[in-house]
Design an enzyme around this catalytic site. Sequence first.
Site, PDB file in Angstrom:
ATOM      1  N   LYS A 181       0.828  -1.212   0.000  1.00 23.39           N
ATOM      2  CA  LYS A 181       0.000   0.000   0.000  1.00 23.39           C
ATOM      3  C   LYS A 181       0.869   1.272   0.000  1.00 23.39           C
ATOM      4  O   LYS A 181       2.076   1.207   0.195  1.00 23.39           O
ATOM      5  CB  LYS A 181      -0.913  -0.001   1.230  1.00 23.39           C
TER       6      LYS A 181
HETATM    7  C1  LIG Z   1      -9.904  -3.056  -1.653  1.00 23.38           C
HETATM    8  C2  LIG Z   1      -9.266  -3.782  -0.514  1.00 23.38           C
HETATM    9  N1  LIG Z   1     -10.027  -4.122   0.542  1.00 23.38           N
HETATM   10  C3  LIG Z   1      -9.514  -4.767   1.589  1.00 23.38           C
HETATM   11  C4  LIG Z   1      -8.192  -5.122   1.640  1.00 23.38           C
HETATM   12  C5  LIG Z   1      -7.703  -5.902   2.810  1.00 23.38           C
HETATM   13  O1  LIG Z   1      -6.714  -5.274   3.534  1.00 23.38           O
HETATM   14  P1  LIG Z   1      -5.715  -6.163   4.425  1.00 23.38           P
HETATM   15  O2  LIG Z   1      -4.861  -6.924   3.494  1.00 23.38           O
HETATM   16  O3  LIG Z   1      -4.985  -5.131   5.219  1.00 23.38           O
HETATM   17  O4  LIG Z   1      -6.557  -7.040   5.294  1.00 23.38           O
HETATM   18  C6  LIG Z   1      -7.346  -4.780   0.559  1.00 23.38           C
HETATM   19  C7  LIG Z   1      -5.925  -5.053   0.474  1.00 23.38           C
HETATM   20  O5  LIG Z   1      -5.223  -5.826   0.800  1.00 23.38           O
HETATM   21  C8  LIG Z   1      -7.904  -4.120  -0.547  1.00 23.38           C
HETATM   22  O6  LIG Z   1      -7.152  -3.821  -1.620  1.00 23.38           O
END
Ligand SMILES: Cc1ncc(COP(=O)(O)O)c(C=O)c1O
Length: 373
Positions: A181
């Site tokens: 990110k």
């Molecule tokens: C659109 C979106 N939603 C949710 C997530 C979930 O985040 P995490 O990986 O921090 O749980 C991500 C990325 O990984 C994402 O790109």
Amino acid sequence: MKIPLSSPDITESEIAAVTAVLRTSRLSLGPQMEEFERAFADYVGVPHAIAVSSGTAGLHLCIRALGLGEGDEIIVPSFTFIAAANAIRYERAQPVFVDIDEESLNMSPTSIERAITLRTRAILVVHTFGRPAEMAAIMEIALRHQLLVIEDACEAIGATCEGRKAGSFGDAAVFGFYPNKQITTGEGGMVVTRRPELAKRIRALRNQGRYDSDDWLQHSEVGYNYRLSEINCALGLAQLSRIEDILQQREKVARQYQQSLSDIRGLILPATDIPGIRISWFVYVVRLDASFTEADRDSIVALLTQAAIGCGRYFAPIHMQPSYAAWRNSALPVTEAEACRTLALPFFNRITEDQIAQVCETLRTALLHLENK
Ligand SMILES: Cc1ncc(COP(=O)(O)O)c(C=O)c1O
């Protein structure tokens, strides 16, 4: 990989900030978290921010704290990362997938409106690849149908829409800090909201159902351990302090790609200049035009991989995943047509001009190779 798909950008002072925390006796629920939450809320322009262990955890807490569950339908795109729909299913609510706009790749307001039934309770809007969704139209629909709005801004820190930050429109929004990110905490996420009671509940649910009035071994409701440690928060806080530089650098990389790829026939490039919108560049995703097939795209992925260039099929639609077999027949023609021709290219703060040139040349050769077949 010689050129990875993504790579975190951690400075020496960020390493020092993390190390400093390790020299204290407070490794969780301490001043770093408080400061990170305060700075984040101020950045998005909302009163409350709650640090959580991942974007997924944040989405889950929003669904739960908003009281969404069995029998409730939540409108969500299929063209996104699976966490958005999974968070709905954790609470036994029903994801209802809607189609995307061909140009923006975001959920289209028309498709949202068409999917509303008597059971619809919420819209989970994703700002895909850091491009804000059409929030004015979506909020208008939500108001008219009395629906809750959760913004999945995991890919969109700092994006703006008519001067307002992504994440400041809905009942709640979630950001993600996975290493690919714009800013990272290793793993981590942040929930933001304007609603004080909702913030209080999310804060309690993150911490085993403890409210401020509870002592450490008193739990007012069933909660989770979705806390983010002081170590992660220190990194996030330091990264957030240079967010503007990061966003500008990523925009510069996107423009370099745009310039180098603009003359390649058969490629559709993401728009860089959209009136009223600031994109927060999360990934750089090109598409092959309609004359290409999924097999063509996959052979380009194979050629890039062979050349040690990282790339990704962003995104494989959720309704086509084995864990979503019951949703396989959702009618999502644009999602299906676009998803099989997308290609995410290496994209990170410190990618060099030479590396970008190398990616573009390899892609150009791969496309020529396909044309000559
Ligand atoms: C659109 C979106 N939603 C949710 C997530 C979930 O985040 P995490 O990986 O921090 O749980 C991500 C990325 O990984 C994402 O790109």
